[in-house]
Design a protein around this motif. Structure first.
Motif, PDB file in Angstrom:
ATOM      1  N   ASP A   1       0.876  -1.178   0.000  1.00  0.00           N
ATOM      2  CA  ASP A   1       0.000   0.000   0.000  1.00  0.00           C
ATOM      3  C   ASP A   1       0.908   1.221   0.000  1.00  0.00           C
TER       4      ASP A   1
ATOM      5  N   ASP B   1       5.795   5.313   6.223  1.00  0.00           N
ATOM      6  CA  ASP B   1       5.341   5.087   4.851  1.00  0.00           C
ATOM      7  C   ASP B   1       6.124   3.913   4.255  1.00  0.00           C
TER       8      ASP B   1
ATOM      9  N   GLU C   1      -1.279   1.277  -9.319  1.00  0.00           N
ATOM     10  CA  GLU C   1      -2.082   1.768  -8.191  1.00  0.00           C
ATOM     11  C   GLU C   1      -3.508   1.229  -8.230  1.00  0.00           C
ATOM     12  N   ASN C   2      -3.957   0.727  -7.094  1.00  0.00           N
ATOM     13  CA  ASN C   2      -5.317   0.237  -6.927  1.00  0.00           C
ATOM     14  C   ASN C   2      -6.244   1.429  -6.699  1.00  0.00           C
ATOM     15  N   GLN C   3      -7.158   1.650  -7.630  1.00  0.00           N
ATOM     16  CA  GLN C   3      -8.054   2.794  -7.523  1.00  0.00           C
ATOM     17  C   GLN C   3      -9.337   2.487  -6.761  1.00  0.00           C
ATOM     18  N   GLY C   4      -9.469   1.250  -6.311  1.00  0.00           N
ATOM     19  CA  GLY C   4     -10.578   0.913  -5.449  1.00  0.00           C
ATOM     20  C   GLY C   4     -11.886   0.598  -6.135  1.00  0.00           C
TER      21      GLY C   4
ATOM     22  N   ASN D   1       0.564   4.304  -1.011  1.00  0.00           N
ATOM     23  CA  ASN D   1       0.040   5.638  -0.724  1.00  0.00           C
ATOM     24  C   ASN D   1      -0.840   5.696   0.519  1.00  0.00           C
ATOM     25  N   GLY D   2      -0.883   4.606   1.278  1.00  0.00           N
ATOM     26  CA  GLY D   2      -1.581   4.618   2.550  1.00  0.00           C
ATOM     27  C   GLY D   2      -3.080   4.793   2.471  1.00  0.00           C
ATOM     28  N   ASP D   3      -3.703   4.377   1.365  1.00  0.00           N
ATOM     29  CA  ASP D   3      -5.146   4.551   1.240  1.00  0.00           C
ATOM     30  C   ASP D   3      -5.930   3.304   1.653  1.00  0.00           C
ATOM     31  N   GLY D   4      -5.201   2.303   2.192  1.00  0.00           N
ATOM     32  CA  GLY D   4      -5.861   1.100   2.657  1.00  0.00           C
ATOM     33  C   GLY D   4      -6.096   0.058   1.582  1.00  0.00           C
ATOM     34  N   ARG D   5      -5.668   0.336   0.363  1.00  0.00           N
ATOM     35  CA  ARG D   5      -5.844  -0.617  -0.736  1.00  0.00           C
ATOM     36  C   ARG D   5      -4.480  -1.111  -1.199  1.00  0.00           C
TER      37      ARG D   5
ATOM     38  N   ASP E   1      -1.648  -2.201  -3.618  1.00  0.00           N
ATOM     39  CA  ASP E   1      -1.198  -1.906  -4.972  1.00  0.00           C
ATOM     40  C   ASP E   1      -0.232  -3.005  -5.420  1.00  0.00           C
TER      41      ASP E   1
END
Length: 573
Positions: A446, A555, A520-523, A448-452, A454
């Motif tokens: 992860d 990070d 990147e995982n965009q969710g 970018n720390g958005d919980g998803r 990558d």
């Protein structure tokens, strides 16, 4: 009339292709000549021979060299300085910049200046190019430094026919500064992990008649698990003559417990890939061991000893297996097994560099829950025949059903979407996670720390992109000229053309050896390639990669293992 028209069209095509092929050969000659000159330049730069270095520059050479630094950015004890392109109208001070550069440098460990792009040229007269450079060593201040970046460079020929630099400016460049203190200490010997289980030279005889002997150069692996349930992570390391199981005493010491745990040379020689997982749900890690030239093995952990249960497990793995992953794809509470394989390197070679589908078929084994597995590859819809080097179970679309991501050498990466009914379907293009190139590894992080989670895939960042050209024309032409690959090349570009837009297709030449990818995982079940904007692509010839917070700044950082066997003087990095 009709036949005359067809004949004229074909003749025109042949003449056009001959003209193109001649131009391509000319480009290769010019580029290779420039690379040879840059090899000498690199040697003089490394030796800090300023008079010799200046001889590469025309007397009135214009431009700048690392003369516009930004403020230093603190990166957890390591500092980064970015060098900006010169402002419009900035006076040329190229040779003065070089003098200032060497005034601050104590030693240079290595210097590499390589041709990265050949934009335009006039044979025997001039060329507009981009250089990629790397320089590292120690400054007079005591700090270690690593300079890297891109230089826009114009070349001309001197009166003796040698290439010389007529102008040069920074496109982008950075410096990493490392203080004198040491962050890590090598404790291999003290910890009991200094050993040798053989080298690839010992297997050269086995592959001497192979059509594709690169299999003998593929890296060995290691695995970590608490095999004895004492709360400390133990280490398993593969090897040629045998593998090794090292138990951790929790105080920084490891003991070779290979024989004690029932892992002899017969069952662990030629091992390449260990994978720990609790396949029988008894609370301790069992071991899957992939091997070259020998049968892969399944070992059950029986509290102080590994027992070979390969025959009774029902797991019969392809002799060219390279990667494997455990995951509960059918949600029955037991770990299932996916195995990805390379091609039959003894009798075959990859079809093309962008879409080889003549590898050994991947395999999916369902865990019955009674200590045995069944091969459900066909029933589950797994028809992958790429040259796989890495794989993972990963829920790409957030439906709580693990999908399968496969990193392929010689082609784009693939996804098998879990249909939640025991079957899979090809989701490669649906998710946007295809990655054209030569992937060696896939890691989940992860960033970018958005919980998803990558995806990070490692591959080849090669300077050979300069002769592949900015689009598909050159790389396509190299295969079209070979009758044995013409049909497959045609199918490849038809296939890719159905799934990617023209702009991406036109960048295949760069994508093949364009380095590592961060996806990147965009969710929303879709992914976005962000390697260029984040600078995560260039890690040379990469193999494995792992993510973690190495500097405790909350990070995610990346550690990439890279390198390959090269000649002392190579035109690549």
């Amino acid at each position: 009339m009709f036949f005359s028209l067809i004949t004229a069209t074909l003749l025109g095509g042949v003449l056009a292709f001959k003209s193109w092929n001649a131009g391509y050969a000319e480009m290769l000659d010019v580029g290779s000549d420039i690379d040879s000159a840059l090899s000498s330049y690199s040697k003089d730069f490394k030796s800090k021979s300023l008079p010799l270095l200046k001889s590469f520059y025309r007397e009135d050479a214009a431009g700048n060299f690392l003369s516009h630094p930004s403020a230093a950015e603190d990166m957890g004890g390591v500092k980064k300085i970015s060098y900006l392109p010169p402002p419009d109208g900035a006076p040329g001070q190229l040779k003065e910049d070089l003098e200032r550069y060497f005034d601050q440098v104590e030693t240079i460990d290595n210097a590499k200046f390589k041709l990265n792009r050949l934009y335009d040229y006039s044979p025997g007269k001039s060329a507009d190019i981009r250089l990629r450079f790397q320089v590292w060593g120690r400054l007079k201040s005591g700090e270690g430094f690593y300079d890297y970046g891109l230089l826009a460079t114009r070349l001309g020929k001197d009166s003796e026919g040698n290439w010389e630099i007529t102008s040069q400016d920074v496109e982008e460049a950075s410096r990493i500064l490392r203080p004198e203190k040491t962050f890590f200490t090598d404790v291999t010997k003290e910890s009991g992990l200094e050993f040798s289980f053989g080298s690839i030279q010992e297997t050269n005889e086995l592959v001497k008649d192979y059509k594709f002997s690169i299999i003998n150069r593929l890296s060995r692996g290691s695995g970590v698990a608490d095999v004895d349930s004492d709360g400390d992570s133990d280490l398993f390391i593969t090897g040629v003559r045998r593998a090794g199981l090292f138990l951790n005493d929790g105080r920084g010491q490891f003991t070779d417990a290979t024989a004690k745990w029932g892992l002899d040379e017969t069952g662990t020689s030629y091992s390449i890939f260990p994978l720990f997982a609790d396949i029988d749900n008894d609370g301790d890690p069992d071991l899957l061991l992939l091997r070259s030239f020998s049968e892969s093995k399944v070992f059950r952990n029986e509290s102080g000893r590994f027992t070979d249960v390969t025959a009774s497990s029902g797991i019969k793995i392809s002799p060219y297996a390279m990667t494997a992953a455990f995951g509960d794809y059918d949600a029955d509470g037991f770990l299932d097994l996916f195995v990805g394989s390379y091609g039959d390197t003894k009798n075959d070679v990859p079809e093309t560099v962008v879409r080889s589908r003549n590898g050994q078929r991947a395999q999916l084994f369902r865990n019955r829950g009674d200590g045995t597995f069944e091969d459900v590859t066909v029933r589950a819809g797994i028809d992958h025949t790429g040259w796989a080097l890495a794989c993972t179970f990963f829920d790409l679309n957030g439906d709580n059903a693990p999908d399968i991501y496969i990193a392929n050498d010689f082609g784009y990466n693939c996804v098998y979407k879990n249909n939640r009914d025991g079957t899979f379907s090809d989701g490669t293009w649906e998710f946007g996670t295809h990655d054209i190139g030569s992937s060696m590894n896939v890691s989940l992080l992860d960033y970018n720390g958005d919980g998803r989670l990558d995806l990070y895939t490692s591959g080849i960042a090669s300077n050979t992109v300069w002769f592949q050209g900015p689009g598909m024309t050159n790389i396509l032409g190299r295969f079209i000229t070979n009758p044995s690959t013409f049909a497959q090349t045609f199918r490849t570009f038809v296939d890719l053309g159905m799934h990617v837009d023209l702009s991406e297709l036109n960048q295949i030449g760069y994508k093949v050896n364009g380095g590592n990818s961060l996806i990147e995982n965009q969710g929303n079940g879709h992914f976005r390639h962000v390697k260029q904007e984040l600078g995560s692509a260039w890690a040379e010839w990469s193999w494995g990669a792992t993510a973690g917070d190495f500097d405790n700044d909350c990070d995610t950082d990346l550690y990439v293992a890279n390198g390959f066997i090269t000649a002392p003087d190579t035109k690549d990095f």
